[in-house]
Scaffold this motif. Structure first.
Motif, PDB file in Angstrom:
ATOM      1  N   ARG A 142       0.704  -1.198  -0.097  1.00 15.90           N
ATOM      2  CA  ARG A 142      -0.100  -0.061  -0.033  1.00 15.90           C
ATOM      3  C   ARG A 142       0.829   1.385  -0.014  1.00 15.90           C
ATOM      4  O   ARG A 142       1.661   1.419   0.854  1.00 15.90           O
ATOM      5  CB  ARG A 142      -1.101   0.077   1.343  1.00 15.90           C
ATOM      6  N   VAL A 143       0.851   2.054  -1.223  1.00 15.92           N
ATOM      7  CA  VAL A 143       1.519   3.204  -1.144  1.00 15.92           C
ATOM      8  C   VAL A 143       0.735   4.529  -0.935  1.00 15.92           C
ATOM      9  O   VAL A 143      -0.301   4.787  -1.858  1.00 15.92           O
ATOM     10  CB  VAL A 143       2.226   3.327  -2.729  1.00 15.92           C
ATOM     11  N   ALA A 144       1.066   5.267  -0.073  1.00 11.74           N
ATOM     12  CA  ALA A 144       0.665   6.654   0.073  1.00 11.74           C
ATOM     13  C   ALA A 144       1.630   7.723  -0.371  1.00 11.74           C
ATOM     14  O   ALA A 144       2.689   7.942  -0.180  1.00 11.74           O
ATOM     15  CB  ALA A 144       0.619   6.770   1.750  1.00 11.74           C
ATOM     16  N   ILE A 145       1.083   8.470  -1.323  1.00 15.05           N
ATOM     17  CA  ILE A 145       1.816   9.499  -1.784  1.00 15.05           C
ATOM     18  C   ILE A 145       1.416  10.679  -1.021  1.00 15.05           C
ATOM     19  O   ILE A 145       0.174  11.474  -1.145  1.00 15.05           O
ATOM     20  CB  ILE A 145       1.161   9.905  -3.515  1.00 15.05           C
ATOM     21  N   LEU A 146       2.428  11.291  -0.393  1.00 13.22           N
ATOM     22  CA  LEU A 146       2.202  12.093   0.600  1.00 13.22           C
ATOM     23  C   LEU A 146       2.228  13.547   0.034  1.00 13.22           C
ATOM     24  O   LEU A 146       2.777  13.955  -0.884  1.00 13.22           O
ATOM     25  CB  LEU A 146       3.348  12.231   1.718  1.00 13.22           C
ATOM     26  N   SER A 147       1.347  14.528   0.812  1.00  9.34           N
ATOM     27  CA  SER A 147       1.460  15.953   0.623  1.00  9.34           C
ATOM     28  C   SER A 147       1.004  16.522   1.907  1.00  9.34           C
ATOM     29  O   SER A 147       1.066  16.021   2.820  1.00  9.34           O
ATOM     30  CB  SER A 147       0.470  16.525  -0.640  1.00  9.34           C
ATOM     31  N   ALA A 148       0.671  17.788   1.788  1.00 10.08           N
ATOM     32  CA  ALA A 148       0.313  18.491   2.910  1.00 10.08           C
ATOM     33  C   ALA A 148      -1.238  18.454   3.582  1.00 10.08           C
ATOM     34  O   ALA A 148      -1.602  18.394   4.643  1.00 10.08           O
ATOM     35  CB  ALA A 148       0.543  19.986   3.132  1.00 10.08           C
ATOM     36  N   VAL A 149      -1.768  18.100   2.349  1.00  9.31           N
ATOM     37  CA  VAL A 149      -3.241  17.796   2.423  1.00  9.31           C
ATOM     38  C   VAL A 149      -3.838  16.677   1.467  1.00  9.31           C
ATOM     39  O   VAL A 149      -3.058  16.019   1.071  1.00  9.31           O
ATOM     40  CB  VAL A 149      -4.161  19.145   1.679  1.00  9.31           C
ATOM     41  N   GLU A 150      -5.066  16.406   1.720  1.00  6.12           N
ATOM     42  CA  GLU A 150      -5.416  15.031   1.257  1.00  6.12           C
ATOM     43  C   GLU A 150      -6.601  15.343  -0.142  1.00  6.12           C
ATOM     44  O   GLU A 150      -7.119  14.761  -0.556  1.00  6.12           O
ATOM     45  CB  GLU A 150      -6.339  14.173   2.161  1.00  6.12           C
ATOM     46  N   THR A 151      -6.504  16.608  -0.513  1.00  4.13           N
ATOM     47  CA  THR A 151      -7.437  17.041  -1.382  1.00  4.13           C
ATOM     48  C   THR A 151      -6.476  17.743  -2.728  1.00  4.13           C
ATOM     49  O   THR A 151      -5.727  18.275  -2.303  1.00  4.13           O
ATOM     50  CB  THR A 151      -8.594  18.058  -1.245  1.00  4.13           C
ATOM     51  N   VAL A 152      -6.872  17.600  -3.763  1.00  2.00           N
ATOM     52  CA  VAL A 152      -6.238  18.089  -5.121  1.00  2.00           C
ATOM     53  C   VAL A 152      -6.417  19.769  -5.299  1.00  2.00           C
ATOM     54  O   VAL A 152      -7.576  20.022  -5.238  1.00  2.00           O
ATOM     55  CB  VAL A 152      -6.407  17.309  -6.356  1.00  2.00           C
ATOM     56  N   THR A 153      -5.131  20.186  -5.111  1.00  2.45           N
ATOM     57  CA  THR A 153      -5.298  21.596  -5.506  1.00  2.45           C
ATOM     58  C   THR A 153      -4.291  22.211  -6.182  1.00  2.45           C
ATOM     59  O   THR A 153      -3.202  22.010  -5.991  1.00  2.45           O
ATOM     60  CB  THR A 153      -5.666  22.565  -3.901  1.00  2.45           C
ATOM     61  N   SER A 154      -4.611  23.280  -7.263  1.00  2.00           N
ATOM     62  CA  SER A 154      -3.475  23.939  -7.904  1.00  2.00           C
ATOM     63  C   SER A 154      -2.570  24.627  -7.093  1.00  2.00           C
ATOM     64  O   SER A 154      -1.401  24.973  -7.646  1.00  2.00           O
ATOM     65  CB  SER A 154      -4.314  25.000  -8.954  1.00  2.00           C
ATOM     66  N   LYS A 155      -2.930  24.831  -5.842  1.00  2.00           N
ATOM     67  CA  LYS A 155      -1.881  25.759  -5.161  1.00  2.00           C
ATOM     68  C   LYS A 155      -0.833  25.026  -4.447  1.00  2.00           C
ATOM     69  O   LYS A 155       0.268  25.380  -4.035  1.00  2.00           O
ATOM     70  CB  LYS A 155      -2.774  26.381  -3.871  1.00  2.00           C
ATOM     71  N   ILE A 156      -1.059  23.572  -4.508  1.00  2.00           N
ATOM     72  CA  ILE A 156       0.110  22.580  -3.841  1.00  2.00           C
ATOM     73  C   ILE A 156       0.383  21.615  -5.143  1.00  2.00           C
ATOM     74  O   ILE A 156      -0.384  20.539  -5.376  1.00  2.00           O
ATOM     75  CB  ILE A 156      -0.268  21.970  -2.766  1.00  2.00           C
ATOM     76  N   GLU A 209      -8.044   1.721   0.354  1.00  2.00           N
ATOM     77  CA  GLU A 209      -7.435   0.604   0.839  1.00  2.00           C
ATOM     78  C   GLU A 209      -6.003   0.880   1.537  1.00  2.00           C
ATOM     79  O   GLU A 209      -5.333   0.197   2.426  1.00  2.00           O
ATOM     80  CB  GLU A 209      -6.961  -0.647  -0.344  1.00  2.00           C
ATOM     81  N   VAL A 210      -5.559   2.406   1.275  1.00  2.00           N
ATOM     82  CA  VAL A 210      -4.181   2.583   1.411  1.00  2.00           C
ATOM     83  C   VAL A 210      -4.120   3.538   3.084  1.00  2.00           C
ATOM     84  O   VAL A 210      -3.340   3.253   4.002  1.00  2.00           O
ATOM     85  CB  VAL A 210      -3.525   3.597   0.603  1.00  2.00           C
ATOM     86  N   ALA A 211      -5.343   4.464   3.081  1.00  2.00           N
ATOM     87  CA  ALA A 211      -5.321   5.455   4.133  1.00  2.00           C
ATOM     88  C   ALA A 211      -5.315   4.580   5.325  1.00  2.00           C
ATOM     89  O   ALA A 211      -6.143   3.611   5.773  1.00  2.00           O
ATOM     90  CB  ALA A 211      -6.612   6.321   3.945  1.00  2.00           C
ATOM     91  N   GLY A 212      -4.671   5.168   6.501  1.00  2.00           N
ATOM     92  CA  GLY A 212      -4.398   4.519   7.572  1.00  2.00           C
ATOM     93  C   GLY A 212      -3.633   3.448   7.935  1.00  2.00           C
ATOM     94  O   GLY A 212      -3.215   3.123   8.985  1.00  2.00           O
ATOM     95  N   ARG A 213      -3.085   2.999   6.828  1.00  2.00           N
ATOM     96  CA  ARG A 213      -2.267   1.671   6.993  1.00  2.00           C
ATOM     97  C   ARG A 213      -1.284   1.494   5.872  1.00  2.00           C
ATOM     98  O   ARG A 213      -0.932   0.372   5.311  1.00  2.00           O
ATOM     99  CB  ARG A 213      -2.958   0.410   7.178  1.00  2.00           C
ATOM    100  N   ALA A 214      -0.626   2.748   5.475  1.00  2.00           N
ATOM    101  CA  ALA A 214       0.322   2.712   4.397  1.00  2.00           C
ATOM    102  C   ALA A 214       1.726   1.880   4.710  1.00  2.00           C
ATOM    103  O   ALA A 214       2.003   1.783   6.042  1.00  2.00           O
ATOM    104  CB  ALA A 214       0.781   4.081   3.999  1.00  2.00           C
TER     105      ALA A 214
END
Length: 323
Positions: free
Chosen positions: A186-200, A246-251
Motif C-alpha cells: 500500500r503506497v501513500a503519496i504524501l502531501s500537506a493535504v488530502e485534496t487536489v489543489t492547484s496551489k500545491i 485501501e491505503v489510508a491509515g495503513r500505508a
C-alpha cells in the motif's frame, strides 16, 4: 548519507529487523563489494554482517589503512579479500569496476562520503545505471507502527518530477515484493493535504500518479494520494477526514514530495519515534547499501539483509554476468 541516531539502549522486543536478518541468514552469503571501509564503524559492520553469514565481502581501499583499522579495534578480517586502492575516489571507481566484472552482487558504502560513491555508480560511462531512475529507500522499523515502513526518496532525488516519482515508486515496490515483505504493498503519496489543489503541485502529481497506476504505468501495488501524513498512517485520522481507501491509515510505502520533506520525516521517525533505519539505493545494476556512522549495529545488519534478500531475488530472476 544523512546520519540517524545511535542506539541509546532502546528495546525492540519484536524487532521487524530481526525477521529480515533471520531470512537473510537462511540464504548463501551474498558477494559484496565494500568501498573504503577505513574506520571502526564501517569495518565493524562488515565483520558483523559477514560473521552472521549475510555477506561475503571484498574490501576495496587503502590496504594498509584497512588492516591498521582492523588491528586497532580488534576486528578479524583475515578471511577477507582486500583490493588495494589509494584513496576513496579510486576505491569507489574500483568497486564499480568489480561489480561490472561480476565479482559482487551488492555494493556497500564504507567510510567515504555518499556523493563520492554515487558519482561512480551514476557515471554515464562505466557506471551502474539501468533504465529506471536511481532512488533511495529508508526501510524503517518504527516501534509504534505495525508495518515495516518504507520512506522514499529522502537521499538521492532532490526535486523529482512526475516521471522520476513513477520510477521511485516502482523501485520501492519492487524492493518490497522481491525482498519478501509481502505482495501488493500500500503506497501513500504524501502531501500537506488530502485534496487536489492547484496551489500545491504535489497534490496534482499525486492524482496523476494514481491515474498512471490505473493505466498500468506503475504495477504491483495499491496507490492513494494525495494523503497527509496523519491519514496515511493512522486509521482514526483517515476516518475523521472521511477518507475511504485501501491505503489510508495503513500505508506501507510513503512517497514524499521531495528530498527535504523525506529527510525531515525520516529523521523525525528516528529521533522522536525511536525508529531504526536501513538505507538502500535502487535502480542501479546491483543494490547499494548506504550506511551512516550513526547507524545502530542492527540497522547496519538490516541494511545488508534487505539488500541481500533483494540481490537473491534478482539472482533468481536474472543472474549477474560480467560486462
Amino acid at each position: 548519507m544523512n546520519a540517524m541516531p545511535a542506539d541509546s539502549g532502546k528495546l525492540h522486543p519484536v524487532s521487524k529487523y530481526d525477521r529480515l536478518i533471520a531470512a537473510a541468514k537462511a540464504l548463501p552469503p551474498t558477494p559484496t563489494i565494500v568501498v573504503h571501509p577505513c574506520d571502526e564503524t564501517s569495518l565493524r559492520g562488515v565483520v558483523d554482517s559477514a560473521a552472521a553469514g549475510i555477506i561475503r565481502p571484498i574490501l576495496v581501499g587503502p590496504a594498509g589503512k584497512i588492516r591498521d583499522t582492523a588491528s586497532k579495534f580488534g576486528l578479524d578480517i583475515s578471511g577477507f579479500e582486500i583490493v588495494d586502492a589509494p584513496h576513496s575516489e579510486a576505491a569507489a571507481a574500483k568497486g564499480v569496476e568489480l561489480i561490472q566484472a561480476g565479482k559482487g552482487e551488492m555494493l556497500m558504502k564504507g567510510s567515504l562520503h555518499t556523493d563520492e560513491l554515487m558519482r561512480s555508480v551514476t557515471a554515464k560511462v562505466g557506471g551502474l545505471r539501468t533504465e529506471p531512475r536511481i532512488s533511495h529507500v529508508f526501510v524503517m522499523d518504527v516501534p509504534a507502527y505495525a508495518e515495516t515502513l518504507f520512506v522514499t526518496d529522502a537521499a538521492i532525488n532532490i526535486f523529482p518530477d512526475l516521471d522520476a516519482k513513477r520510477d521511485i515508486i516502482q523501485n520501492a515496490v519492487d524492493l518490497y515484493t522481491e525482498s519478501g515483505f509481502g505482495k501488493m504493498p500500500r503506497v501513500a503519496i504524501l502531501s500537506a493535504v488530502e485534496t487536489v489543489t492547484s496551489k500545491i503541485p504535489s497534490t496534482i502529481e499525486a492524482a496523476a500518479l494514481c491515474k498512471m497506476a490505473d493505466r498500468g504505468q506503475i504495477t504491483g501495488c495499491v496507490l492513494d494520494g494525495p494523503l497527509a501524513f496523519d491519514n496515511a498512517i493512522d486509521m482514526d485520522a483517515a476516518r475523521i477526514k472521511g477518507i475511504k481507501s485501501e491505503v489510508a491509515g495503513r500505508a506501507q510505502i510513503l512517497l514524499v514530495p521531495d528530498l527535504e520533506a523525506g529527510n525531515m520525516l525520516a529523521k523525525n521517525l528516528a529521533y522522536f519515534a525511536k525508529a531504526d533505519s536501513a538505507g538502500i539505493v535502487l535502480g542501479a545494476r546491483v543494490p547499494v547499501v548506504l550506511t551512516s556512522r550513526a547507524d545502530t549495529a542492527r540497522a547496519r545488519m538490516a541494511s545488508c539483509a534487505v539488500a541481500a534478500l533483494y540481490a537473491h531475488a534478482r539472482r533468481q530472476r536474472a543472474p549477474t554476468v560480467a560486462a
